[in-house]
Design an enzyme around this catalytic site. Structure first.
Site, PDB file in Angstrom:
ATOM      1  CD  GLU A  17      -3.039   0.860   2.306  1.00  0.00           C
ATOM      2  OE1 GLU A  17      -3.045  -0.009   2.275  1.00  0.00           O
ATOM      3  OE2 GLU A  17      -3.146   2.106   3.090  1.00  0.00           O
ATOM      4  CB  THR A  48      -4.404   5.833   0.866  1.00  0.00           C
ATOM      5  OG1 THR A  48      -3.462   6.761   0.984  1.00  0.00           O
ATOM      6  CG2 THR A  48      -3.631   4.787   1.169  1.00  0.00           C
ATOM      7  CE1 TYR A  49      -9.870  10.706  -4.804  1.00  0.00           C
ATOM      8  CE2 TYR A  49     -11.629  10.227  -2.821  1.00  0.00           C
ATOM      9  CZ  TYR A  49     -10.862  11.497  -4.022  1.00  0.00           C
ATOM     10  OH  TYR A  49     -11.991  11.727  -4.813  1.00  0.00           O
ATOM     11  CB  ALA A  51      -5.800   7.731   4.244  1.00  0.00           C
ATOM     12  CG  HIS A  77      -7.600   3.065  -0.606  1.00  0.00           C
ATOM     13  ND1 HIS A  77      -7.003   2.976   0.738  1.00  0.00           N
ATOM     14  CD2 HIS A  77      -6.436   2.228  -1.376  1.00  0.00           C
ATOM     15  CE1 HIS A  77      -6.402   2.070   0.944  1.00  0.00           C
ATOM     16  NE2 HIS A  77      -5.869   1.207  -0.251  1.00  0.00           N
ATOM     17  N   GLY A 108     -14.759   6.927   4.331  1.00  0.00           N
ATOM     18  CA  GLY A 108     -14.142   8.175   4.642  1.00  0.00           C
ATOM     19  C   GLY A 108     -14.777   8.863   5.726  1.00  0.00           C
ATOM     20  CG  HIS A 147     -15.097   1.746  11.943  1.00  0.00           C
ATOM     21  ND1 HIS A 147     -15.750   3.352  12.542  1.00  0.00           N
ATOM     22  CD2 HIS A 147     -14.995   2.460  10.884  1.00  0.00           C
ATOM     23  CE1 HIS A 147     -15.062   3.854  11.357  1.00  0.00           C
ATOM     24  NE2 HIS A 147     -14.911   3.963  10.548  1.00  0.00           N
ATOM     25  CG  ASP A 156     -17.939  -3.507  13.411  1.00  0.00           C
ATOM     26  OD1 ASP A 156     -17.766  -2.247  12.824  1.00  0.00           O
ATOM     27  OD2 ASP A 156     -17.506  -4.269  12.623  1.00  0.00           O
ATOM     28  CE  LYS A 163     -17.712  -2.120   4.967  1.00  0.00           C
ATOM     29  NZ  LYS A 163     -16.695  -1.465   4.871  1.00  0.00           N
TER      30      LYS A 163
HETATM   31  P1  FAD Z   1     -18.596   2.213   6.269  1.00  0.00           P
HETATM   32  O1  FAD Z   1     -18.791   0.367   5.851  1.00  0.00           O
HETATM   33  O2  FAD Z   1     -20.004   2.890   5.748  1.00  0.00           O
HETATM   34  O3  FAD Z   1     -18.830   1.178   7.745  1.00  0.00           O
HETATM   35  C1  FAD Z   1     -18.648   2.927   8.618  1.00  0.00           C
HETATM   36  C2  FAD Z   1     -19.155   2.878   9.992  1.00  0.00           C
HETATM   37  O4  FAD Z   1     -21.097   3.439   9.514  1.00  0.00           O
HETATM   38  C3  FAD Z   1     -19.292   1.752  11.135  1.00  0.00           C
HETATM   39  O5  FAD Z   1     -19.339   1.992  12.371  1.00  0.00           O
HETATM   40  C4  FAD Z   1     -20.470   0.871  10.300  1.00  0.00           C
HETATM   41  O6  FAD Z   1     -20.990  -0.008  11.063  1.00  0.00           O
HETATM   42  C5  FAD Z   1     -21.790   1.867   9.890  1.00  0.00           C
HETATM   43  N1  FAD Z   1     -22.213   0.950   9.315  1.00  0.00           N
HETATM   44  C6  FAD Z   1     -22.277   1.097   7.692  1.00  0.00           C
HETATM   45  N2  FAD Z   1     -23.614   1.373   7.387  1.00  0.00           N
HETATM   46  C7  FAD Z   1     -24.469   1.369   7.903  1.00  0.00           C
HETATM   47  C8  FAD Z   1     -26.063   2.070   7.405  1.00  0.00           C
HETATM   48  N3  FAD Z   1     -26.576   1.318   6.424  1.00  0.00           N
HETATM   49  N4  FAD Z   1     -26.457   2.110   9.545  1.00  0.00           N
HETATM   50  C9  FAD Z   1     -25.838   2.460  10.035  1.00  0.00           C
HETATM   51  N5  FAD Z   1     -24.813   2.174  10.262  1.00  0.00           N
HETATM   52  C10 FAD Z   1     -24.109   1.901   8.613  1.00  0.00           C
HETATM   53  N6  FAD Z   1      -9.983   6.560   4.465  1.00  0.00           N
HETATM   54  C11 FAD Z   1      -9.263   7.680   3.518  1.00  0.00           C
HETATM   55  O7  FAD Z   1      -9.854   8.468   3.409  1.00  0.00           O
HETATM   56  N7  FAD Z   1      -9.054   7.418   2.247  1.00  0.00           N
HETATM   57  C12 FAD Z   1      -8.156   6.245   2.456  1.00  0.00           C
HETATM   58  O8  FAD Z   1      -7.408   5.786   1.522  1.00  0.00           O
HETATM   59  C13 FAD Z   1      -9.136   4.525   3.577  1.00  0.00           C
HETATM   60  N8  FAD Z   1      -7.823   3.675   3.579  1.00  0.00           N
HETATM   61  C14 FAD Z   1      -8.639   2.785   3.864  1.00  0.00           C
HETATM   62  C15 FAD Z   1      -8.125   0.945   3.992  1.00  0.00           C
HETATM   63  C16 FAD Z   1      -8.122   0.184   4.551  1.00  0.00           C
HETATM   64  C17 FAD Z   1      -7.993  -0.906   4.193  1.00  0.00           C
HETATM   65  C18 FAD Z   1      -9.172   0.625   5.972  1.00  0.00           C
HETATM   66  C19 FAD Z   1      -9.629  -0.450   6.958  1.00  0.00           C
HETATM   67  C20 FAD Z   1      -9.913   2.106   6.153  1.00  0.00           C
HETATM   68  C21 FAD Z   1      -9.022   2.916   5.142  1.00  0.00           C
HETATM   69  N9  FAD Z   1      -9.782   4.375   5.288  1.00  0.00           N
HETATM   70  C22 FAD Z   1      -9.235   5.555   4.539  1.00  0.00           C
HETATM   71  C23 FAD Z   1     -10.910   4.983   6.568  1.00  0.00           C
HETATM   72  C24 FAD Z   1     -12.059   4.551   6.308  1.00  0.00           C
HETATM   73  O9  FAD Z   1     -12.259   5.738   5.259  1.00  0.00           O
HETATM   74  C25 FAD Z   1     -13.100   5.333   7.763  1.00  0.00           C
HETATM   75  O10 FAD Z   1     -12.567   4.388   8.417  1.00  0.00           O
HETATM   76  C26 FAD Z   1     -13.830   5.031   7.368  1.00  0.00           C
HETATM   77  O11 FAD Z   1     -14.849   5.845   8.809  1.00  0.00           O
HETATM   78  C27 FAD Z   1     -15.138   4.114   7.536  1.00  0.00           C
HETATM   79  O12 FAD Z   1     -14.893   4.128   6.078  1.00  0.00           O
HETATM   80  P2  FAD Z   1     -15.906   2.685   5.933  1.00  0.00           P
HETATM   81  O13 FAD Z   1     -15.682   2.154   4.086  1.00  0.00           O
HETATM   82  O14 FAD Z   1     -15.646   1.055   7.037  1.00  0.00           O
HETATM   83  O15 FAD Z   1     -17.266   3.572   6.069  1.00  0.00           O
END
Ligand code: FAD
Length: 286
Positions: A17, A48-49, A51, A77, A108, A147, A156, A163
């Site tokens: 990465e 990444t994007y 981050a 990402h 994000g 998360h 979670d 998803k």
């Molecule tokens: P989601 O899957 O949408 O989940 C976020 C939260 O919302 C969780 O608590 C989930 O349980 C909850 N949730 C999901 N769906 C619902 C629903 N329908 N109703 C209510 N609650 C719900 N960030 C960046 O800005 N750039 C990057 O490049 C980046 N790369 C990453 C790479 C990896 C491998 C990981 C693990 C994280 C990365 N992140 C990055 C961080 C990420 O964007 C953050 O952790 C963000 O807060 C959550 O993203 P997610 O896609 O996990 O969210």
């Protein structure tokens, strides 16, 4: 260009990465590291994007160029919070037209000032849009220690399961004990998921930096590692050496467990990753 879901089916993957550099000097360092690690013939790379305060605008150009220049795919990402549908359509279309075959679909973080996140709030809302635009393999994030915004462990896992049903594979947040990854995978299997979950491994280079990132991501240190870190704090060389030792120990346990691949966070530096892959015997150094 290959799809990561196909690569995962073909055997244990090795991937790295990177993040988009902000300055010309950082770009030169990144290019050197990417070129160096490319000689290890990874199965794929990811970029990444936005981050940790890094730029959003550079990811698109870098990813499209890297996919054109290398035999292995580089996966962008992509976060959806704070974007309009139009912005996302433009970006995903640009990736499709450049021959990119893989996207990591992420929510994000919500705006720090509490303002409206916009049209897209969750990663699961981004996946159908990506699929509408192109035939991509879609990855999503998974947090072994849940998360930080999840209301409960059960919620979670339920949201993650929903998803994963839409995605082709998951990539985890980094963690410091194999048992967290094993617990995640076993819980998902018990819930009926068969989507592969790739673990991320982070070689630490700074004790305060890794403490901050670990807390932010809702991860935890085992007390024994905490002590090892305290012993090297303030000594960059000893910290890097510890980062390599810990990454090797964790990776060995993960490989023994039978992970679908290893995703090493290179942080735009080749040296630590090269030492880790050498010690694991993963790729003959070219
Ligand atoms: P989601 O899957 O949408 O989940 C976020 C939260 O919302 C969780 O608590 C989930 O349980 C909850 N949730 C999901 N769906 C619902 C629903 N329908 N109703 C209510 N609650 C719900 N960030 C960046 O800005 N750039 C990057 O490049 C980046 N790369 C990453 C790479 C990896 C491998 C990981 C693990 C994280 C990365 N992140 C990055 C961080 C990420 O964007 C953050 O952790 C963000 O807060 C959550 O993203 P997610 O896609 O996990 O969210």
């Amino acid at each position: 260009m290959q799809r990561i879901d196909d690569l995962l089916r073909a055997g244990t993957t090795l991937s790295f990465e990177f993040f988009p550099p902000k300055t010309p000097e950082a770009l030169a360092t990144f290019r050197e590291a990417f070129g160096d690690l490319a000689t290890l013939a990874p199965d794929f790379a990811s970029m990444t994007y936005g981050a940790l305060g890094s730029t959003r605008t550079e990811t698109e150009g870098l990813v499209n160029g890297l996919n054109a220049d290398h035999a292995f795919p580089t996966m962008p990402h992509l976060t959806c919070v704070g974007h309009t549908r139009e912005q996302l359509v433009r970006l995903i279309t640009s990736y499709r037209d450049a021959g990119v075959k893989n996207i990591l679909a992420l929510a994000g973080d919500p705006p720090a000032d509490g303002s409206d996140p916009g049209e897209f709030v969750y990663a699961s809302e981004l996946i159908p849009l990506i699929r509408e635009i192109g035939d991509f393999a879609v990855g999503v994030a998974a947090f072994p220690e849940v998360h930080p915004r999840s209301a409960s462990h059960a919620e979670d896992r339920a949201r993650l399961l929903a998803k994963l049903d839409l995605a082709d594979f998951a990539l985890t947040q980094f963690f410091w004990e194999t048992r967290h990854y094993v617990q995640l995978v076993e819980e998902l299997e018990a819930l009926g998921s068969t989507t592969p979950v790739l673990p991320s491994v982070m070689p630490m280079v700074s004790v305060p930096g890794i403490r901050r990132m670990t807390t932010m991501n809702g991860a935890t240190f085992p007390p024994a590692l905490d002590e090892r870190m305290a012993a090297v704090d303030g000594d960059p060389e000893a910290t890097r050496a510890l980062g390599i030792d810990v990454a090797v120990e964790l990776s060995r346990e993960l490989l023994d467990y039978g992970v679908p691949g290893l995703h090493l966070c290179a942080m735009n530096r080749a040296a630590s990753v090269r030492k880790i892959t050498d010690r694991l015997g993963l790729r003959a150094a070219a």
